[in-house]
Design an enzyme around this catalytic site. Structure first.
Site, short mmCIF file in Angstrom:
data_model
loop_
_atom_site.label_atom_id
_atom_site.label_comp_id
_atom_site.label_asym_id
_atom_site.label_seq_id
_atom_site.Cartn_x
_atom_site.Cartn_y
_atom_site.Cartn_z
N GLY A 1 -3.99 -11.93 21.33
CA GLY A 1 -5.14 -11.12 21.76
C GLY A 1 -5.17 -9.78 21.07
CB ALA B 1 -12.74 -0.91 12.42
N GLY C 1 1.61 -10.91 16.64
CA GLY C 1 2.34 -9.74 16.19
C GLY C 1 3.10 -9.96 14.90
CB CYS D 1 -3.36 -4.12 2.60
SG CYS D 1 -5.05 -3.54 2.59
CE LYS E 1 -10.19 -7.58 8.26
NZ LYS E 1 -9.09 -6.97 8.98
CD GLU F 1 -31.42 8.01 16.79
OE1 GLU F 1 -31.91 9.13 16.84
OE2 GLU F 1 -32.09 6.98 16.53
CE1 TYR G 1 -3.95 -2.34 -4.80
CE2 TYR G 1 -1.78 -1.47 -4.28
CZ TYR G 1 -3.10 -1.67 -3.93
OH TYR G 1 -3.56 -1.19 -2.73
CB SER H 1 -0.90 0.02 1.23
OG SER H 1 -1.65 -1.16 1.30
CB THR I 1 -3.70 -0.31 4.70
OG1 THR I 1 -3.21 -1.64 4.66
CG2 THR I 1 -3.83 0.24 3.30
CB CYS J 1 -7.09 -4.85 4.82
SG CYS J 1 -5.49 -4.15 5.21
CD GLU K 1 -9.68 -7.87 12.22
OE1 GLU K 1 -8.87 -8.36 11.40
OE2 GLU K 1 -9.99 -6.66 12.22
NE ARG L 1 2.03 -11.33 25.70
CZ ARG L 1 3.21 -11.00 25.21
NH1 ARG L 1 4.23 -11.83 25.31
NH2 ARG L 1 3.40 -9.85 24.62
CG HIS M 1 -35.25 8.25 15.21
ND1 HIS M 1 -34.66 7.63 16.29
CD2 HIS M 1 -36.55 7.88 15.22
CE1 HIS M 1 -35.58 6.91 16.93
NE2 HIS M 1 -36.73 7.04 16.28
CE1 TYR N 1 -7.01 -2.88 14.73
CE2 TYR N 1 -5.02 -3.04 16.03
CZ TYR N 1 -6.02 -2.29 15.46
OH TYR N 1 -6.02 -0.93 15.62
CB ALA O 1 15.24 -4.49 -4.65
#
Ligand code: NDP
Length: 454
Positions: free
Chosen positions: A175, A341, A261, A43, A51, A441, A99, A15, A310, A48, A181, A198, A436, A177, A115
């Site tokens: 524990g 999120a 991680g 990503c 997922k 709201e 891309y 990205s 990203t 992302c 997920e 842990r 509403h 993201y 490279a």
């Protein structure tokens, strides 16, 4: 003759790298990008995008159940994992192509291969050596699995995207993201999930209330969530695995996934030949302009390990290109109020300070919370809580933190993040008319102060 072959040589077509390359080319720079894998980086290929496609698949499980209360007879349901994988792979191949085309149209030269820096202004890809005024390291990161007996038996998110079949039972370790997920995704798709973390409560760094609420929801759904739990060893037993815990307990499972991680991809790039200093964890050390200790070598995105998101890498790329090739008008990156999120079940989203951080930095704060059942579930009877929270300066002052658990939390918080960047106050939230009936709201109708906790 030009002094260098290229003005900018980017290593890594993820990205951040692609955005920097395209924007620099648009500014008139001569740019090349080297990539030895599929275009789009983590990503697009193993992050992302796939997922999110998996989370759509997973949410259908609940949607089918909920539909009945709204009059729909859904009939027999069957889930076909290989079909999902195949459709996901086609979509990713399409994005890989986009891309490539975007870079092509911008006039960026794509060099396929790995490279390696051979100096502060030179790089080799295969047999070819090229020179560049600036080199940008945008090589991203990779999942890390800690060392322990049997760690060769585990998979990471990289493999989770290509599983041939869904396991019946899964042990998820971590524990953050990714663990949260994927625990939600696999559980909704019918896998028996045990998640081990842990520490005392997962999603460290998020608002405490949000972490507790999500743990409650996941347990209600049937995820076997175990905190203060560490793996001691894993042994293969036929087609299954025995996971022995440090407290002496043991679990039998069909698959173990680690999401503990990610580490920067800086090995074997020849960074030392250019005099690029690395941090202890291997991240490229950069200054406020993303310049490394070698004045011609820059780095951004996951490889600098500031914020592994990203949109942050993309923002860093825009700022860097402006600094190197533009007017330098936006020369500094702010890492405040970055919304994010977690595509858990239900989703979490957050922007600004947690209650704990706000109290530490500002002392006197006000906290407003709302816990309710979303209108959709009045008919379905689904026992799912939506939770919203505002952390503010006292007396209608600035909103310091905004947190949500519930359907479309990411979509909702994205809009409020703009207000936060503008420095919106609680008084301005109060003056905003709600839409509403929506869940969102609630953020503009919160009036009852919750006394700050000690
Ligand atoms: P995270 O850093 O978010 O979480 C790592 C988790 O593993 C933490 O719970 C950590 O515990 C735990 N852990 C670390 N080391 C060990 C160990 N040796 N033994 C047991 N547990 C351990 O990493 P992820 O892999 O989940 O994701 C990487 C990054 O990718 C995220 O930080 C995020 O920036 C990005 N991402 C963003 C997403 C999104 O925006 N929706 C989705 C997926 C990833 P502790 O807290 O105690 O350190």
């Amino acid at each position: 003759m030009a002094e260098f072959d290229y003005d900018l040589f980017v290593i890594g077509a993820g990205s951040g790298g692609v955005r920097a390359a395209r924007m620099a080319a648009n500014e008139g720079a001569k740019v090349a990008v080297a990539e030895d894998k599929d275009l789009g980086g983590t990503c697009v290929n193993v992050g992302c995008v796939p997922k999110k496609l998996f989370t759509y698949a997973a949410h259908f499980a609940g949607d089918f159940e909920d539909a009945e209360a709204y009059g729909w007879d859904v009939g027999a349901r069957d889930f076909n994992w290989p079909r999902l994988i195949s459709n996901k792979d086609s979509e990713i191949a399409r994005l890989n192509g986009i891309y490539g085309r975007l870079m092509d149209e911008a006039g960026v030269t794509l060099i396929e291969g790995r490279a390696t820096l051979t100096g502060a202004n030179s790089v080799t890809v295969g047999e070819t050596e090229v020179t560049a005024k600036y080199i940008l390291v945008a090589t991203g990161g990779h999942p890390v699995v800690p060392g322990f007996p049997g760690n060769e038996h585990v998979i990471t998110s990289d493999q989770a995207f290509h599983l041939e079949a869904l396991p019946q039972r899964l042990v998820m370790v971590g524990g953050g993201y990714i663990a949260v997920e994927f625990a939600g995704i696999f559980h909704a798709l019918g896998v028996e999930v045990t998640q081990l973390y842990r520490g005392p409560l997962f999603l460290r760094g998020f608002d405490h209330d949000l972490r507790e609420k999500l743990a409650g929801e996941m347990r209600k759904q049937g995820v076997d969530l175990r905190f203060d739990s560490q793996v001691a060893k894993i042994e293969k037993q036929g087609d299954a695995f025995k996971v022995t815990l440090e407290d002496g307990g043991a679990l039998e499972t069909d698959l173990v996934m680690y999401a503990t991680g990610r580490a920067p991809n800086t090995q074997g790039l020849g960074l030392e030949t250019a005099g690029v200093e690395l941090a202890e964890n291997g991240a490229v050390k950069v200054d406020g302009h993303f310049c490394s200790s070698a004045p011609s070598v820059y780095a951004l995105g996951d490889v600098i390990d500031r914020v592994q998101l990203t949109p942050v890498a993309i923002a860093e790329a825009m700022i860097l290109v402006d600094h190197l090739f533009g007017e330098g008008a936006h020369a500094h990156m702010s890492y405040d109020n970055i919304p994010s999120a977690v595509f858990s079940h239900p989703n979490l989203a957050t922007v600004g300070l947690t209650e704990e951080e706000a109290r530490k930095r500002h002392g006197d704060i006000e906290v407003y919370v709302s816990s309710f059942k979303a209108m959709k579930h009045t008919l379905t009877g689904r026992d799912e809580t939506t939770f919203m929270k505002l952390v503010t300066e006292p007396g209608g002052g600035r909103v310091l933190g905004l947190h949500m658990m519930g359907e479309a939390a990411g979509e909702i918080v994205q809009g409020f993040a703009v207000a936060m960047i503008c420095g919106a106050t609680k008084a301005q939230f109060d003056a905003t008319i709600g839409i509403h009936p929506t869940s969102a709201e609630e953020f503009v109708t919160l009036r009852t102060l919750r006394k700050a906790r000690e």
